[in-house]
Design an enzyme around this catalytic site. Structure first.
Site, PDB file in Angstrom:
ATOM      1  N   ASP A 144       0.917  -1.176  -0.001  1.00 30.59           N
ATOM      2  CA  ASP A 144      -0.083  -0.011   0.000  1.00 30.59           C
ATOM      3  C   ASP A 144       0.947   1.377   0.211  1.00 30.59           C
ATOM      4  OD1 ASP A 144      -2.308  -1.752  -0.151  1.00 30.59           O
ATOM      5  OD2 ASP A 144      -3.057  -1.007   1.775  1.00 30.59           O
ATOM      6  N   ARG A 173      -7.583  -4.684  -6.415  1.00 32.46           N
ATOM      7  CA  ARG A 173      -6.697  -3.705  -6.215  1.00 32.46           C
ATOM      8  C   ARG A 173      -5.421  -3.959  -6.584  1.00 32.46           C
ATOM      9  NH1 ARG A 173      -7.815  -1.985   0.283  1.00 32.46           N
ATOM     10  NH2 ARG A 173      -9.942  -1.382  -0.095  1.00 32.46           N
TER      11      ARG A 173
END
Length: 325
Positions: A167, A220
């Site tokens: 992330d 994602r």
């Protein structure tokens, strides 16, 4: 109503070619290097990242030694030998190279955090099952190269039991994510953590993903808000939603391969504002696309060589992941 191809979970058999290797060694022939193994510097937005450079390396095999070795901003090269158990995340200082020794060194149970640092290289690590946190967090940091790692969890728990694999948030910038294996996970890689963070993220979050293998990662791959992303020569197998451009993000999706994937590229899910995407040279394998807005990002501001989609699966499966340097 949009119709998606059926989604089934699959496992690929891998042939090692041990007999051919043995014959080559016996004959005194040089063994072929995996694709990507020759890269000694990042390609893409993370170009120029050097980490600890040529500083003499220290080898660690315990959590205490690792924490001590990666602290501070001086140039350092830290080799991780063996699999180290941890909980939560370890903070990594600036001007650091972290590299695993062999194919199976790294961390389990937690991960690494790069917060308000610059010039960090993370290579050749196995990071698995980082409970309630990311395997690698890049937060308010610049010049990062994440390369040839194997990052995984499992799909036996709910999607929030683990967090992301990589992330990149809070205005981080100039990051390359290359030749990694992402597998058995729900939420792969989030770039830009919130629809409400435009003031910090706008003008930042320049990220390149190339030659990564996403196997049985639900979504994602990546999800990008506000920033600029180049996604090329990646191999995606078993996703529900792969590339997701949102909140005005600009994505160039080039020469990738998608298999057993419902939506390869979308710009119009789950955000207040759609993103933008340009697609070229991809092999969708029957996956749908939902591109509501075509963007202006068509040529990256750096030199790179994108191989055709026809060779991507072979290159990535032979070259991505820990132990392939």
């Amino acid at each position: 109503m949009r119709t998606y191809p059926p989604r089934t979970r699959s496992r690929r058999a891998v042939l090692t070619g041990a007999a051919s290797v043995a014959l080559a060694v016996a004959a005194g022939l040089a063994l072929p290097q995996p694709a990507g193994a020759a890269e000694t510097a990042p390609v893409g937005f993370g170009a120029g990242t050097t980490g600890g450079g040529s500083t003499g390396a220290v080898t660690v095999s315990t959590l205490a030694a690792f924490k001590s070795a990666v602290t501070g901003g001086s140039a350092k090269v830290v080799k991780v030998s063996g699999l180290i158990a941890l909980s939560g995340q370890v903070d990594v200082g600036s001007n650091t190279t972290i590299v695993g020794v062999g194919p199976s060194s790294g961390f389990t149970g937690g991960g690494l955090r790069l917060k308000k640092v610059s010039n960090v290289v993370v290579r050749n690590l196995n990071i698995s099952k980082a409970v309630k946190t990311d395997a690698i967090t890049v937060q308010a940091s610049t010049k990062v190269w994440i390369d040839h790692n194997t990052l995984s969890s499992d799909r036996d728990h709910g999607k929030d039991y683990y967090d992301g694999l990589v992330d990149i948030t809070h205005g981080s910038d100039y990051v390359t994510v290359s030749w990694n294996t992402f597998k058995d996970h729900w939420k792969g890689s989030l770039v830009g953590h919130s629809d409400n963070n435009a003031s910090e993220d706008t003008g930042h979050l320049h990220v390149t993903y190339h030659h990564n293998y996403f196997s049985d990662v639900n979504s994602r791959i990546p999800s990008l808000r506000f920033g600029t992303g180049h996604f090329y020569n990646n191999y995606v197998v078993g996703a529900e939603t792969a590339v997701h451009s949102r909140m005005g993000a600009q994505m160039l999706v080039e020469n990738n391969v998608f298999r057993n994937t419902q939506v390869a590229v979308t710009t119009d899910h789950d955000s207040d504002v759609d993103g933008y995407a340009n697609m070229t040279g991809n092999d969708l394998g029957g996956a749908a696309t939902e591109v509501s807005r075509v963007g202006t990002f068509t040529k990256p501001p750096y030199s790179y060589s994108a191989e055709p989609a026809s060779s991507v699966a072979a290159s990535v499966t032979s070259g991505a992941g820990a132990g392939r340097l």
